[in-house]
Design a protein around this motif. Structure first.
Motif, PDB file in Angstrom:
ATOM      1  N   GLU A   1       0.837  -1.228   0.000  1.00 21.62           N
ATOM      2  CA  GLU A   1       0.000   0.000   0.000  1.00 21.62           C
ATOM      3  C   GLU A   1       0.856   1.256   0.000  1.00 21.62           C
ATOM      4  OE1 GLU A   1      -2.582  -0.401   3.489  1.00 21.62           O
ATOM      5  OE2 GLU A   1      -1.071   0.690   4.614  1.00 21.62           O
ATOM      6  N   GLN A   2       0.567   2.252   0.802  1.00 25.55           N
ATOM      7  CA  GLN A   2       1.220   3.562   0.620  1.00 25.55           C
ATOM      8  C   GLN A   2       2.421   3.683   1.553  1.00 25.55           C
ATOM      9  OE1 GLN A   2       0.265   4.974  -2.099  1.00 25.55           O
ATOM     10  NE2 GLN A   2      -1.196   3.286  -2.093  1.00 25.55           N
ATOM     11  N   ASN A   3       3.436   2.905   1.346  1.00 24.41           N
ATOM     12  CA  ASN A   3       4.686   3.038   2.111  1.00 24.41           C
ATOM     13  C   ASN A   3       5.500   4.173   1.536  1.00 24.41           C
ATOM     14  OD1 ASN A   3       6.713   1.825   0.024  1.00 24.41           O
ATOM     15  ND2 ASN A   3       4.869   0.576  -0.004  1.00 24.41           N
ATOM     16  N   CYS A   4       6.638   4.460   2.183  1.00 25.09           N
ATOM     17  CA  CYS A   4       7.439   5.636   1.836  1.00 25.09           C
ATOM     18  C   CYS A   4       7.839   5.652   0.363  1.00 25.09           C
ATOM     19  CB  CYS A   4       8.670   5.629   2.741  1.00 25.09           C
ATOM     20  SG  CYS A   4       9.828   6.934   2.407  1.00 25.09           S
ATOM     21  N   SER A   5       8.384   4.561  -0.139  1.00 25.76           N
ATOM     22  CA  SER A   5       8.902   4.561  -1.518  1.00 25.76           C
ATOM     23  C   SER A   5       7.758   4.567  -2.529  1.00 25.76           C
ATOM     24  CB  SER A   5       9.795   3.339  -1.741  1.00 25.76           C
ATOM     25  OG  SER A   5       9.126   2.153  -1.361  1.00 25.76           O
ATOM     26  N   THR A   6       6.655   3.899  -2.225  1.00 27.94           N
ATOM     27  CA  THR A   6       5.503   3.911  -3.148  1.00 27.94           C
ATOM     28  C   THR A   6       4.925   5.327  -3.218  1.00 27.94           C
ATOM     29  OG1 THR A   6       4.988   1.597  -2.738  1.00 27.94           O
ATOM     30  CG2 THR A   6       3.185   2.978  -3.536  1.00 27.94           C
ATOM     31  N   ALA A   7       4.877   5.991  -2.064  1.00 28.98           N
ATOM     32  CA  ALA A   7       4.376   7.378  -2.060  1.00 28.98           C
ATOM     33  C   ALA A   7       5.297   8.264  -2.899  1.00 28.98           C
ATOM     34  CB  ALA A   7       4.306   7.884  -0.618  1.00 28.98           C
ATOM     35  N   ALA A   8       6.611   7.976  -2.845  1.00 25.57           N
ATOM     36  CA  ALA A   8       7.571   8.775  -3.645  1.00 25.57           C
ATOM     37  C   ALA A   8       7.330   8.548  -5.136  1.00 25.57           C
ATOM     38  CB  ALA A   8       8.997   8.372  -3.277  1.00 25.57           C
TER      39      ALA A   8
END
Ligand code: SDX
Length: 338
Positions: free
Chosen positions: A171-178
């Motif tokens: 889901e929306q972890n740090c690298s995915t959000a980046a």
């Protein structure tokens, strides 16, 4: 579900995929929303094979990095450079262009990871082979040598598939959000993925798998007593954190850690090896899970706590542990970007 420790990809529990699927099949599931038919999987595998080579002119880039450059720094640069070597073709529709880019990234990120390892050691680069599966190809590109041909071990190939399946999305972890944030400016996908690799590098995120093994090695070097490290983790005036423990979402055992913990035993047994760091990891878990601080803060082992033991057993160098995470997370980044 962070309270219950449940993780599903497109509705399928991750433990079922780890048990019955492969990383390539799981990547297809995440990107396309459903498991592939046999025909679709064959076609996808053929495309991954067709895109497994890296432009020969890119080798100069690899060779110009200092030998001790961290592979994550090399990877984020090389992925960004892919656009320069593989520009958009006007005759392709946007849909076709995007699908080719997905396949190129999935196949070439793996090849580039192995290339950076070989070149960093001054060894000849090993090319991907058409007759090997995705994970077997990676191991062969990493460890084959003219003087010591690499023997593919199916159990290690399975372990690598499980490792990558467990890392494929979250889901929306740090690298995915980046990736999503950079991608939202409508920059090319290579640049967005390059941003994700940079974010993953952090020791609070994907870099934790390397930090866990460094911490376990430090405990071993100090005589194996885990108590002082648990005490430091508890001390609010001490910035030290127990690497591999705690999670943004899971306030119980990370389901991926349960699977990786079992994988440690399976791989070490197959290789007839004992890793003292596994004993220390188990001791650390036992002490921490009884400690009021960890109980009050809902701190349990996360995906990174046991993965390093498996990677060490396979022979992956510690500075490549987060690169292994990046290869696994790529389909998740792509599906979230899409
Ligand atoms: C990954 O987000 C994802 O999904 C990530 C990931 C993925 O698949 O993409 O699951 C992969 O990154 C796993 C996490 C890997 N990182 C580590 O193992 C590093 C160690 N863990 C911590 O840094 C921490 O647990 C985080 C960053 C993972 C999560 O922290 P939180 O839950 O966002 O909240 P926080 O940092 O504010 O901590 C809350 C409290 C604090 O104490 P108080 O100030 O409230 O008293 O818990 C404490 C923290 O000090 N705490 C820890 C701790 N983790 C949190 N104390 C000691 N050791 C730890 N590991």
């Amino acid at each position: 579900n962070g309270e219950k420790g449940i993780l599903r990809y497109r509705g399928i529990p991750v433990d079922q995929l780890a048990e019955h699927s492969t990383f390539v099949e799981t990547a297809y599931l995440l990107i396309n929303g459903e498991l592939p038919t046999r025909r679709q999987l064959t076609r996808f595998s053929v495309l991954l094979n067709d895109h497994s080579l890296v432009h020969e002119d890119m080798r100069e880039f690899f060779e110009s990095f200092p030998r001790r450059a961290h592979p994550m720094g090399i990877l984020t640069s090389m992925v960004n450079a892919l656009r320069a070597f593989y520009p958009e073709l006007p005759e392709r529709s946007e849909e076709e262009e995007i699908n080719v880019t997905f396949t190129r990234l999935l196949s070439k990120l793996r090849t580039m990871a192995a290339m950076s390892y070989k070149i960093s050691r001054g060894h000849r680069v090993v090319y991907p082979r058409h007759d090997l599966t995705y994970a077997a190809n990676f191991l062969n590109m990493m460890f084959d040598s003219p003087v010591r041909p690499y023997e593919i071990d199916d159990d290690l190939v399975d372990a690598l598939n499980v490792f990558w399946i467990l890392h494929a999305d979250h889901e929306q972890n740090c690298s995915t959000a980046a990736v999503r944030l950079v991608g939202s400016a409508r920059v090319n996908l290579y640049a967005a993925i390059s941003a994700g690799i940079s974010a993953l590098w952090g020791p609070l995120h994907g870099g934790a798998n390397q930090a866990v093994v460094e911490m376990l090695s430090e405990i071993e070097a100090s005589g194996g007593d885990v108590d002082p490290f648990v005490a430091r983790a508890r001390d609010r005036n001490d910035p030290f954190r127990l690497m591999g423990f705690g999670h943004r979402v899971y306030k119980t055992y990370d389901p991926r850690a349960i699977i990786m913990k079992k994988m440690c035993d399976k791989v070490l047994k197959k290789l007839k090896r004992h890793d003292p760091l596994l004993d220390i990891a188990r001791k650390l878990e036992e002490v921490a899970l009884k400690d009021p601080y960890f109980i009050d803060h809902n701190l349990y082992p996360n995906v990174d706590f046991y993965t390093g033991i498996v990677l060490r057993a396979i022979g992956i160098p510690i500075n490549m542990f987060t690169v292994m995470f990046a290869i696994g997370r790529l389909p998740g980044w792509i599906s979230q970007w899409k």
